[in-house]
Scaffold this active site. Structure first.
Site, PDB file in Angstrom:
ATOM      1  N   GLU A 106       7.682  -1.548   1.153  1.00 30.80           N
ATOM      2  CA  GLU A 106       7.535  -1.269   2.591  1.00 30.80           C
ATOM      3  C   GLU A 106       8.413  -2.283   3.333  1.00 30.80           C
ATOM      4  O   GLU A 106       8.293  -3.480   3.051  1.00 30.80           O
ATOM      5  CB  GLU A 106       6.101  -1.523   3.057  1.00 30.80           C
ATOM      6  CG  GLU A 106       5.035  -0.662   2.473  1.00 30.80           C
ATOM      7  CD  GLU A 106       3.654  -1.301   2.709  1.00 30.80           C
ATOM      8  OE1 GLU A 106       3.147  -1.237   3.827  1.00 30.80           O
ATOM      9  OE2 GLU A 106       3.101  -1.875   1.754  1.00 30.80           O
TER      10      GLU A 106
ATOM     11  N   LYS B 282       3.014   9.168   7.790  1.00 31.35           N
ATOM     12  CA  LYS B 282       2.172   9.098   8.988  1.00 31.35           C
ATOM     13  C   LYS B 282       2.874   9.471  10.303  1.00 31.35           C
ATOM     14  O   LYS B 282       2.417  10.341  11.033  1.00 31.35           O
ATOM     15  CB  LYS B 282       1.642   7.687   9.138  1.00 31.35           C
ATOM     16  CG  LYS B 282       0.726   7.245   8.014  1.00 31.35           C
ATOM     17  CD  LYS B 282       0.385   5.796   8.151  1.00 31.35           C
ATOM     18  CE  LYS B 282      -0.461   5.265   7.028  1.00 31.35           C
ATOM     19  NZ  LYS B 282      -1.868   5.634   7.088  1.00 31.35           N
TER      20      LYS B 282
ATOM     21  N   TRP C 168       0.870  -1.193   0.000  1.00 31.27           N
ATOM     22  CA  TRP C 168       0.000   0.000   0.000  1.00 31.27           C
ATOM     23  C   TRP C 168       0.898   1.232   0.000  1.00 31.27           C
ATOM     24  O   TRP C 168       1.671   1.443   0.927  1.00 31.27           O
ATOM     25  CB  TRP C 168      -0.897   0.029   1.245  1.00 31.27           C
ATOM     26  CG  TRP C 168      -1.908   1.144   1.195  1.00 31.27           C
ATOM     27  CD1 TRP C 168      -1.653   2.489   1.111  1.00 31.27           C
ATOM     28  CD2 TRP C 168      -3.334   1.022   1.216  1.00 31.27           C
ATOM     29  NE1 TRP C 168      -2.825   3.208   1.080  1.00 31.27           N
ATOM     30  CE2 TRP C 168      -3.878   2.322   1.147  1.00 31.27           C
ATOM     31  CE3 TRP C 168      -4.200  -0.068   1.301  1.00 31.27           C
ATOM     32  CZ2 TRP C 168      -5.250   2.574   1.164  1.00 31.27           C
ATOM     33  CZ3 TRP C 168      -5.564   0.196   1.317  1.00 31.27           C
ATOM     34  CH2 TRP C 168      -6.081   1.494   1.246  1.00 31.27           C
TER      35      TRP C 168
ATOM     36  N   GLN D  92       4.838   3.832   7.784  1.00 29.40           N
ATOM     37  CA  GLN D  92       4.381   3.290   9.073  1.00 29.40           C
ATOM     38  C   GLN D  92       5.533   2.796   9.937  1.00 29.40           C
ATOM     39  O   GLN D  92       5.457   2.833  11.155  1.00 29.40           O
ATOM     40  CB  GLN D  92       3.418   2.120   8.819  1.00 29.40           C
ATOM     41  CG  GLN D  92       2.186   2.541   8.060  1.00 29.40           C
ATOM     42  CD  GLN D  92       1.020   1.578   8.245  1.00 29.40           C
ATOM     43  OE1 GLN D  92       1.028   0.729   9.132  1.00 29.40           O
ATOM     44  NE2 GLN D  92       0.013   1.715   7.420  1.00 29.40           N
TER      45      GLN D  92
ATOM     46  N   ARG E  51      -4.225  -5.617  12.901  1.00 35.72           N
ATOM     47  CA  ARG E  51      -2.960  -4.874  13.047  1.00 35.72           C
ATOM     48  C   ARG E  51      -2.999  -4.246  14.431  1.00 35.72           C
ATOM     49  O   ARG E  51      -3.865  -3.441  14.733  1.00 35.72           O
ATOM     50  CB  ARG E  51      -2.853  -3.797  11.967  1.00 35.72           C
ATOM     51  CG  ARG E  51      -1.604  -2.966  12.083  1.00 35.72           C
ATOM     52  CD  ARG E  51      -1.442  -2.047  10.904  1.00 35.72           C
ATOM     53  NE  ARG E  51      -2.564  -1.145  10.742  1.00 35.72           N
ATOM     54  CZ  ARG E  51      -2.859  -0.515   9.597  1.00 35.72           C
ATOM     55  NH1 ARG E  51      -2.124  -0.698   8.538  1.00 35.72           N
ATOM     56  NH2 ARG E  51      -3.893   0.302   9.531  1.00 35.72           N
TER      57      ARG E  51
ATOM     58  N   ASP F 109       9.488   2.794   1.473  1.00 34.25           N
ATOM     59  CA  ASP F 109       8.350   3.533   2.009  1.00 34.25           C
ATOM     60  C   ASP F 109       8.227   3.183   3.492  1.00 34.25           C
ATOM     61  O   ASP F 109       7.734   2.117   3.855  1.00 34.25           O
ATOM     62  CB  ASP F 109       7.087   3.134   1.227  1.00 34.25           C
ATOM     63  CG  ASP F 109       5.829   3.815   1.754  1.00 34.25           C
ATOM     64  OD1 ASP F 109       5.881   4.444   2.835  1.00 34.25           O
ATOM     65  OD2 ASP F 109       4.788   3.704   1.078  1.00 34.25           O
TER      66      ASP F 109
HETATM   67  C1  PLP Z   1       3.123   2.185   3.772  1.00 31.50           C
HETATM   68  C2  PLP Z   1       2.191   3.277   3.346  1.00 31.50           C
HETATM   69  N1  PLP Z   1       2.615   4.164   2.428  1.00 31.50           N
HETATM   70  C3  PLP Z   1       1.837   5.162   2.000  1.00 31.50           C
HETATM   71  C4  PLP Z   1       0.554   5.302   2.468  1.00 31.50           C
HETATM   72  C5  PLP Z   1      -0.307   6.406   1.952  1.00 31.50           C
HETATM   73  O1  PLP Z   1      -0.348   7.434   2.866  1.00 31.50           O
HETATM   74  P1  PLP Z   1      -1.509   8.525   2.775  1.00 31.50           P
HETATM   75  O2  PLP Z   1      -2.767   7.815   3.115  1.00 31.50           O
HETATM   76  O3  PLP Z   1      -1.099   9.526   3.804  1.00 31.50           O
HETATM   77  O4  PLP Z   1      -1.488   9.067   1.396  1.00 31.50           O
HETATM   78  C6  PLP Z   1       0.072   4.414   3.429  1.00 31.50           C
HETATM   79  C7  PLP Z   1      -1.304   4.572   3.944  1.00 31.50           C
HETATM   80  O5  PLP Z   1      -1.848   3.780   4.636  1.00 31.50           O
HETATM   81  C8  PLP Z   1       0.906   3.368   3.865  1.00 31.50           C
HETATM   82  O6  PLP Z   1       0.480   2.473   4.760  1.00 31.50           O
END
Ligand code: PLP
Length: 428
Positions: A203, A265, A131, A239, A397, A236
């Site tokens: 991620e 976040k 994501w 989180q 989670r 990324d």
């Molecule tokens: C790993 C990761 N990257 C990017 C995003 C996207 O972030 P945003 O919702 O602030 O655009 C999320 C959102 O849940 C995420 O979990």
């Protein structure tokens, strides 16, 4: 409260709204309009890592209100410079160039555009179950959700399987990923690519995809695959960054440095602040080639002032170390719970980013999709908010603020225990 009362003017953007209003939040707790305190083990939308409404955040917002909130994008405030310096000091070389934006999706858009302009190529590889956001570029490499019914994705979007040891995508491993999925994935990339590979985005722990933790060495092997093809590595850490997994960055203990890192976040602690951090090389090449990625709120002073306060709390209160210790305690408690409840198929994660997989049958691993919905509602009624992730699989989670106490963890475990035991609904 009836769902219909939300329907008059609010556009539905996904799952149903919670049928109760939240009127206050403080530390690990949410307070409902009907006067109940609910432990928030999802830290809002995974952003409130230093606790809801932390006094330092509130004070920073007030200070920005007295000084400067917003500026034209070419104008900088002292806090923007200070935040860039503070962040780069925490990061290894050559991650030295930062742009501040607001959401994770925006930061990932910038990352992908930087990778494209710096390499002169356009193909982006993502991981199934990932994501990265809902804006088009980020959504094109998001495989957990939301791909259907919107027409073509960004040309050049490719994917490899997720390193999911509990549900091996290539039906090979059981409980321990041996990375064959990565090797097979790159065989497929080599077969499908038109030779324009710009970057791979990953991620360090797939969160929305079901808290999938790759094996040690996975990121290093990904880095090698990227290097062999002249591609950039984008991490990324929306989180995982800034303490949640028990160290400041999830890549720190992996002996890998990405070319581009995105944070979101956890950087704003609940205020919309994100960052894309690039190596000097990537940033310089992109600048020479005319990189352009403006938004109305890039480099906004207010969010930078808050970001500085958040980083200050994380570093001075050693919240990464705290997340490691509290995460161990929470994980052990969940493993104890697993011994008592057959529906817990798996417990996994790092630090305070934990996943609990709910199954209808532990031996077949059939997802407990209906069961998790009932359990989640029951937990909320008993005073605990946990988030369901993992798409077609049923995963909780578990990610409280890093400031969570042992007592709050004990309360949460007690509530989960009661929810699994069933019995009469606590509120009728
Ligand atoms: C790993 C990761 N990257 C990017 C995003 C996207 O972030 P945003 O919702 O602030 O655009 C999320 C959102 O849940 C995420 O979990």
């Amino acid at each position: 409260m009836e769902q219909q009362s939300f329907d008059r003017h609010l556009l539905h953007y996904g799952r149903d709204f919670l049928n109760q209003l939240i009127i206050r939040a403080d530390g690990s707790y949410l307070f409902t309009a009907d006067g109940r305190a609910v432990l928030d083990f999802s830290s809002g939308q995974m952003c409130a890592t230093i606790g809801h409404n932390h006094p330092k955040i509130v004070e920073a917002m007030a200070r920005a209100g007295r000084t400067v909130v917003h500026l034209e994008s070419t104008m900088l405030s002292p806090d923007v410079i200070a935040l860039a310096e503070t962040l780069c000091d925490l990061l290894p070389e050559p991650l030295n160039k930062v742009q501040f934006l607001n959401t994770g999706g925006e930061a990932n858009e910038a990352a992908l555009k930087l990778a494209k302009i710096a390499t002169g190529r356009f193909e982006i590889i993502g991981i199934a179950g990932s994501w990265h956001g809902t804006t088009t570029g980020a959504a094109s490499v998001t495989y957990a959700h939301g791909r259907k019914k919107y027409g073509p994705m960004m040309p050049g979007s490719l994917a490899i399987p997720s390193p999911d040891a509990y549900r091996c995508p290539i039906r090979r491993c059981k409980n321990q990923c041996d990375m064959a999925c990565l090797d097979v994935g790159f065989d497929m990339i080599d077969a499908c690519s038109v030779g324009e590979e710009a970057a791979l985005i990953v991620e360090p722990i797939q969160s929305a995809g079901g808290v999938v933790v790759p094996p040690k060495g996975y990121l290093g092997r990904v880095r090698d695959y990227c290097d062999q093809r002249g591609m950039l590595l984008v991490l990324d850490e929306s989180q995982t960054g800034l303490g949640r997994v028990g160290e400041l960055f999830a890549f720190s203990s992996e002996n890998v440095v990405p070319d581009i890192l995105t944070l979101s976040k956890t950087l704003g602690g609940g205020i919309p602040l994100s960052a894309v951090v690039a190596s000097d090389d990537v940033a310089d090449t992109a600048r020479e080639r005319g990189f352009s990625h403006y938004t109305s709120h890039t480099s906004d002073p207010l969010t930078a002032t808050v970001g500085l306060a958040v980083l200050g709390v994380i570093v001075s209160e050693q919240l990464a170390e705290r997340a490691a210790a509290m995460g161990d305690y929470l994980c052990e408690s969940l493993l104890e719970l697993q011994k008592r409840h057959e529906a817990i198929g798996d417990v996994r994660g790092r630090g305070l980013l934990l996943g609990v997989e709910i199954v209808a049958d532990r031996s077949t691993r059939e997802p407990g999709y209906e069961l998790i919905k009932a359990l989640t509602a029951r937990c909320f009624a008993l005073g605990l908010n946990v988030n369901q992730v993992g798409g077609p699989h049923a995963v909780w989670r578990i990610a409280p603020p890093l400031t969570v106490s042992r007592d709050e963890i004990d309360q949460a475990i007690e509530i989960m225990d009661q929810a699994f035991k069933g019995g009469p609904h606590p509120h009728g």
